[in-house]
Design a protein around this motif. Sequence first.
Motif, PDB file in Angstrom:
ATOM      1  N   LYS A 200       0.820  -1.208   0.000  1.00 30.18           N
ATOM      2  CA  LYS A 200       0.000   0.000   0.000  1.00 30.18           C
ATOM      3  C   LYS A 200       0.859   1.264   0.000  1.00 30.18           C
ATOM      4  CE  LYS A 200      -4.431  -1.153   2.147  1.00 30.18           C
ATOM      5  NZ  LYS A 200      -5.304  -0.967   3.328  1.00 30.18           N
ATOM      6  N   ASN A 201       1.869   1.246   0.852  1.00 29.91           N
ATOM      7  CA  ASN A 201       2.608   2.488   1.055  1.00 29.91           C
ATOM      8  C   ASN A 201       3.724   2.721   0.045  1.00 29.91           C
ATOM      9  OD1 ASN A 201       4.432   0.625   1.856  1.00 29.91           O
ATOM     10  ND2 ASN A 201       4.577   1.282   3.990  1.00 29.91           N
ATOM     11  N   THR A 202       3.780   1.897  -0.995  1.00 31.29           N
ATOM     12  CA  THR A 202       4.716   2.197  -2.078  1.00 31.29           C
ATOM     13  C   THR A 202       4.011   2.351  -3.420  1.00 31.29           C
ATOM     14  OG1 THR A 202       5.132  -0.146  -2.529  1.00 31.29           O
ATOM     15  CG2 THR A 202       6.608   0.948  -0.967  1.00 31.29           C
ATOM     16  N   SER A 203       2.701   2.217  -3.409  1.00 30.26           N
ATOM     17  CA  SER A 203       1.956   2.289  -4.675  1.00 30.26           C
ATOM     18  C   SER A 203       1.572   3.723  -5.004  1.00 30.26           C
ATOM     19  CB  SER A 203       0.680   1.441  -4.574  1.00 30.26           C
ATOM     20  OG  SER A 203       1.006   0.088  -4.351  1.00 30.26           O
ATOM     21  N   SER A 204       1.470   3.988  -6.289  1.00 27.72           N
ATOM     22  CA  SER A 204       0.959   5.277  -6.746  1.00 27.72           C
ATOM     23  C   SER A 204      -0.496   5.415  -6.318  1.00 27.72           C
ATOM     24  CB  SER A 204       1.053   5.355  -8.273  1.00 27.72           C
ATOM     25  OG  SER A 204       0.227   6.381  -8.778  1.00 27.72           O
ATOM     26  N   THR A 205      -0.839   6.571  -5.757  1.00 27.50           N
ATOM     27  CA  THR A 205      -2.200   6.806  -5.281  1.00 27.50           C
ATOM     28  C   THR A 205      -2.689   8.150  -5.788  1.00 27.50           C
ATOM     29  OG1 THR A 205      -1.814   5.529  -3.271  1.00 27.50           O
ATOM     30  CG2 THR A 205      -3.653   7.067  -3.235  1.00 27.50           C
TER      31      THR A 205
ATOM     32  N   PHE B 210       0.102  10.874  -4.777  1.00 34.70           N
ATOM     33  CA  PHE B 210       1.356  10.602  -4.083  1.00 34.70           C
ATOM     34  C   PHE B 210       2.043   9.423  -4.768  1.00 34.70           C
ATOM     35  CE2 PHE B 210      -1.651  12.333  -1.033  1.00 34.70           C
ATOM     36  CZ  PHE B 210      -0.950  13.440  -0.588  1.00 34.70           C
ATOM     37  N   ARG B 211       3.333   9.449  -4.694  1.00 31.07           N
ATOM     38  CA  ARG B 211       4.123   8.372  -5.314  1.00 31.07           C
ATOM     39  C   ARG B 211       3.703   8.191  -6.778  1.00 31.07           C
ATOM     40  NH1 ARG B 211       2.551   6.760  -0.286  1.00 31.07           N
ATOM     41  NH2 ARG B 211       0.751   5.676  -1.169  1.00 31.07           N
TER      42      ARG B 211
END
Lengths: 415, 268
Positions: A200-205, B210-211
Motif C-alpha cells: 500500500k505504502n509504495t503504490s501510486s495513489t 502521491f508516489r
Amino acid sequence: MTLPRILLSAAFVAAASAAHAQVNIWTSGPITVFGSSPSGPLPNSTAVATFHQGYQPNGDRNPRYLDNLYLTDVRYTSTLEWGFFPGSMQAGHAIFKSTAIVPSASSYTPTPTSTRSEVVARWSYTHNGKRRWYAISVFIPDSWPFVQHDVVVGQLHTQQPGTITVSPPVAVVLHDKYLNLTLQTSELSNDPNVASHIEKNTSSTQTIRLGRIDDKSARDKWYCFVMQADWSNTPGLGGFKMWMNGVLKYDAINAMNSYQSDGGNYAKTGAYLTSLQDLTPGTPYTMYNDYIYLADANTTSENDLYNLTPCGRTGSVAVVQSGLTFNRFTSQYTGTVSLTNRSGYPMTKPLQFMLPGLPAGVTLANKTGDLGGAPYVTLPNATLEPGASATVTTTFDNPGKAAIGYTPVLYTGSY
Amino acid sequence: MRSSRFPLLLGALLCSHGLLHAQVINIINYSGVDASNFDALYQTVPEGLTKTFVRNPTTGINKGFVQLSLSDQNQGQPQSALIQPKNVADPTGANAKSRWYGFSVYLPTDWDKNGKPITFAEIVSSNSNLPAPVSLFIDGEDLKVTLSANHLAAPTAATTQQRTFTLTRAVPGKWHCVYMWTVWSGNLREGSMRIWVNGEGKDTPAYEAFRTHNAYQNVTLTPRVGLTTKGALGTPARTVIVDGVILGNPSAKASEFQDHMPCPIPTT
C-alpha cells in the motif's frame, strides 16, 4: 371533447436504437432469485456455457440465482438485502440494500477495523493486457450519514496472494460531502518473497473529486459509473476511462492502472466502511446498489452499458403510448402502451408496468396493484426477449377530465 | 478577498540571485502585475504580444491584472497569448523541492461556451517536444486539467501518459482560481501533487496524488498563464483576464494562496 394527453418521454424513443450486443448478460446483470442455485454455483470452467445452455427462451421462468452471478461479502453485523427499495423505480427492478453497521469492538477478537456489505461480480476477473468494461451504480439516500472517513461504494479490486494487501486499482469513495475516484497502481512484483514487492505504502495513489453530495438535490439519486479499463501494470501502458451519469469524468492513456495479479481484477459494489474505531457501534450506513454489468473488449460505446444502468435505463425500454379514447358509457379513458425491449437481454417474469406521477383525481381502473403509492399492471408475458414488444392496456377513471400524464416505468423480476 | 494582494517575491529575487527558483522564500507583498513591474518580472509568449493592464472586473478595484486575447484570424494554426515569469525553471527528480503555483483566470460575461477547448494556464517543460506536465483548460462548461508525465529516459509525446479530468465548472463572468502544490518527478513511484480550486481549503483538494510521477526526467519546469490553442478557436475570438503566476516555496501554506487570489473564499 378534449382528449386527455399522455406525456411521452422523448428519451425513451430517442435512445431506443442503441446496440447492446457486447454486454455479457450471462456473466453479470440482473438476478431473479436472491439465493443459491439448488444445484450449487456453476463451476468456473463451464459457467458461462452452462448458464447459457440452461436458459430456456420459451420457458416460463429462467432463474438467475444470486450465487451464479455474484459472491457476497457481508461482515460482522452488516446486512445485505434484495428487493424494492428507494431507487428501484429508476432501476426498474429489485436492487440491493447494503448496510454497513459498525460492530461492537468488544464483541470480536481481533477488534474490527472495517466492515462491509458487498456483492462481487463472480465472472469479472480480468488479467492485465485485457480490456474490460464495467458498470456500477449506487443510490445515495437523503438520509446518508456523512462520515469523515472513506466509505467505498464501488471497486475494481485486484486478486492477490493472502500475504499481499493493497488498495484497489479503482475505487469510488464517499468521504464526508465528497464523491471521489481513487486510483492505485504499481509496477512491482506481487511475490511477497521479492524484496521490493507491491505494498500500500509504495503504490501510486491518486484521488480525483467527482462531485459533492452535501446539497439535498445530490442525494436520493443514482450515481452510475461506466468504466473502460485497459488493464496494465507496465509503466507507460494501459488506459482507463470513467463516465459518471453519462459524462466522461476521467480519461487516462499510456498510464498503468493495476498490479501484477495471478487472478486479475474484479468488480464489486456495496458499502465498505473503514476506520471503525472512530465510529459509534450500531450505527448503520445504508445505500442501494444496482447490479454490476460487464462487457467485452469489443464494446464500442459506453452507452451500451449506460443504458442498462438506472441513470440511462430509459434507453433500454422503448415506450410508445397511444392516444386515449373516451367511453361515454363507462366515463373512462382507454389507451395502449407498447413496450419494446431494447436492452439486448431477456427481461424476465414478472413484468410490471408502473405509472407513477398520475395527476390528482386520475386513477388506473385496471391496475393489478399499487407499489410505493403508484399503480401497476402485470404483463401477461413470461419473458420479453430482446427486440420483442408487449402491449398493455391502460384504462383511467378521470372524473375531473385532467390531463393524464405519468412517468412510464417497466419493472422486471420480482420485488 | 483581501484588498491587498501579495503573491510571490519575484522582483527582489531577480536582483540578488541568478537562479530565481531556488530563492523564493515565501509568498510576500505582491501587488499584481502592471506596467511598472511587468518587464522586470514577466515576459510575453510570443514576444511583443499586445497586453492590457486592467482592474479586477468583479470589484473594480485593485489594478494588477492582465487582459489577453486571441482571434481566429490565422486559420486554425497554433497560437498563444501568454505571460510567463522570468527565470523560473523548477527541477524534477532528486533536485526537486515542493513548490506551489497559483493561477487565476477571469472569463468575460460573453464567453462562448461552444468554442473549442482552450488552455488558460500551463506548467511547461524545457523539452518543448513533450506535452506540458500541467495544462489547465476550458472545455465547454468545465474547467479541466490534463496531467502528462513519462518515466522513460528518452520520452516522446507518443509514449507520454496523460490523465484528463474536470476540476470545476467554468462560469462566464467569474474568476476561476487554481492553486497547486507539487513535488516534481519523472521517476516511477515518485512525485506528489495537490490541486485546489476556487479558494477551497487545504483539506479539500480537487485532486491529490502521491508516489505518482508527474513530469519528465532531467527537465526544468516553468509556469505560464494566458491563452494557448493548438488549432482553431471555434469562435471568432477569445479574451481572458489573468493574474500573475503566484509561486510559493516549501514553507508556503494553502491558506496563503486562498487569501491572495481573486476568487471568493468558501465559508464551509
